[in-house]
Design an enzyme around this catalytic site. Structure first.
Site, mmCIF file in Angstrom:
data_model
loop_
_atom_site.group_PDB
_atom_site.id
_atom_site.type_symbol
_atom_site.label_atom_id
_atom_site.label_comp_id
_atom_site.label_asym_id
_atom_site.label_seq_id
_atom_site.Cartn_x
_atom_site.Cartn_y
_atom_site.Cartn_z
ATOM 1 N N ASN A 52 -6.191 -11.061 -1.681
ATOM 2 C CA ASN A 52 -7.371 -10.269 -2.036
ATOM 3 C C ASN A 52 -7.559 -10.375 -3.549
ATOM 4 O OD1 ASN A 52 -9.363 -8.400 -2.461
ATOM 5 N ND2 ASN A 52 -8.106 -6.611 -1.935
ATOM 6 N N LYS A 62 -9.898 -9.312 -5.305
ATOM 7 C CA LYS A 62 -10.632 -8.166 -5.883
ATOM 8 C C LYS A 62 -11.729 -8.717 -6.809
ATOM 9 C CE LYS A 62 -6.552 -5.404 -5.088
ATOM 10 N NZ LYS A 62 -5.683 -4.300 -5.459
ATOM 11 N N HIS A 89 -10.625 -0.866 2.175
ATOM 12 C CA HIS A 89 -9.595 -0.963 1.142
ATOM 13 C C HIS A 89 -9.557 0.357 0.370
ATOM 14 C CE1 HIS A 89 -7.379 -2.151 -2.401
ATOM 15 N NE2 HIS A 89 -6.930 -3.181 -1.704
ATOM 16 N N GLU A 96 -9.403 0.999 -2.624
ATOM 17 C CA GLU A 96 -10.301 1.038 -3.799
ATOM 18 C C GLU A 96 -11.738 1.326 -3.363
ATOM 19 O OE1 GLU A 96 -9.013 -2.757 -5.274
ATOM 20 O OE2 GLU A 96 -7.059 -1.887 -5.729
ATOM 21 N N GLU A 134 -1.342 -0.382 3.359
ATOM 22 C CA GLU A 134 -1.203 -0.481 1.907
ATOM 23 C C GLU A 134 -1.009 0.913 1.312
ATOM 24 O OE1 GLU A 134 -3.160 -4.354 0.306
ATOM 25 O OE2 GLU A 134 -4.657 -2.779 0.321
ATOM 26 N N GLY A 179 -0.831 -2.539 -7.178
ATOM 27 C CA GLY A 179 -1.008 -2.896 -8.583
ATOM 28 C C GLY A 179 -0.069 -2.160 -9.530
ATOM 29 N N SER A 192 1.946 -4.669 -4.200
ATOM 30 C CA SER A 192 2.908 -5.355 -5.077
ATOM 31 C C SER A 192 3.772 -6.384 -4.338
ATOM 32 C CB SER A 192 3.777 -4.335 -5.819
ATOM 33 O OG SER A 192 2.961 -3.512 -6.646
HETATM 34 O O1 13P Z 1 -4.521 -3.894 -2.928
HETATM 35 C C1 13P Z 1 -3.817 -4.851 -2.678
HETATM 36 C C2 13P Z 1 -4.286 -5.928 -1.789
HETATM 37 O O2 13P Z 1 -5.429 -5.555 -1.113
HETATM 38 C C3 13P Z 1 -2.468 -4.993 -3.276
HETATM 39 O O3 13P Z 1 -2.614 -5.310 -4.606
HETATM 40 P P1 13P Z 1 -1.320 -5.761 -5.451
HETATM 41 O O4 13P Z 1 -0.666 -6.870 -4.654
HETATM 42 O O5 13P Z 1 -1.866 -6.237 -6.751
HETATM 43 O O6 13P Z 1 -0.447 -4.560 -5.545
#
Ligand code: 13P
Length: 252
Positions: A9, A11, A95, A97, A167, A173, A213
């Protein structure tokens, strides 16, 4: 045995040149085995050209979101019809976010999941708890509820085809990964909820990813768990080398 699905992803990252370079680097290096599937979740403006570029390879191209309506007065939105029309195969839904910054709810995730199937797109449905919820011991009830609501009204066949991504928000992140045992426990709980909603065969078949992560150094341990069938990866999916290492781990 279930396969592993590794989805990167991106983003809101990369220029078109960087996106194209990435797909050029990885597309002929994905292990040719049914044990692993590789998906790149790219920003909207790049989807059409990445789909063309990935044709004939083992890389699938996913959107990171969509609207649930086919068309209409929804300025700035992208519909499932449009994604299907340009050859996108998957779409990330709900997601954290999107839930946090863009008012995504369990109800809209459910509408989008139905819309995805109505148009032949495979949803990657994201669920997960905040740190506060984890500390209050609410993880399983919250995640279970998110799964129930997201899958409401889908047929068993559609649930089988869905990809669910667990997640934990506090692990996204942050460099903090859930321990593989903790991640597995929640993924196993999700499978149990799917079983209650459908049946044992559907629960056994559904792909449940872990995200938060994930990187080449911890992916093996996560994928070795009984109920983790791949990863949804942010940061570590941005470099071709690291993405390929994750996909190779999924092929083992
Ligand atoms: O939100 C994520 C994937 O959709 C995870 O992000 P990270 O791997 O950067 O922690």
């Amino acid at each position: 045995m279930r396969k592993n699905i590794i989805a990167g992803n991106w983003k809101m990252n990369k220029t078109l040149a960087e996106a194209t370079q990435f797909v050029a680097e990885v597309k002929n290096k994905i292990p040719a085995t049914d044990q692993v599937e590789a998906i790149v979740c790219a920003p909207f403006p790049y989807l059409a050209s990445l789909v063309e570029q990935a044709k004939g390879s083992n890389v699938k191209i996913s959107a990171q979101n969509m609207h649930f309506e086919d068309n209409g007065a929804f300025t700035g939105e992208v519909s499932p019809v449009m994604l299907k029309d340009i050859g996108v195969s998957h779409v990330v839904l709900g997601h954290s976010e999107r839930r946090e910054y863009f008012a995504e709810t369990d109800e809209t995730v459910n509408k989008k999941a139905h819309a995805a199937f109505n148009h032949g797109l495979t949803p990657i449905i994201c669920v997960g708890e905040t740190l506060e919820q984890r500390e209050a011991n609410e993880t399983k009830s919250l995640v279970g509820e998110q799964v129930r609501k997201a899958l409401e009204g889908l047929s068993k066949d559609q649930v089988t085809q869905s990809i669910i991504a667990y997640e934990p928000i506090w692990a996204i992140g942050t460099g903090k990964t859930a321990s593989s045992e903790d991640a597995n426990e929640v993924c196993a709980h999700i499978r149990q909820v799917v079983k209650e909603l459908t049946d044992a065969a559907t629960a056994e078949a559904v792909i449940i990813q872990y995200g938060g992560s994930v990187k080449p150094s911890n992916v093996d341990e996560l994928l070795a768990q009984s109920d983790i069938d791949g990863a949804l990866v942010g940061g570590a999916s941005l470099e071709a080398d690291s993405f390929l290492q994750l996909v190779e781990a999924g092929a083992k």
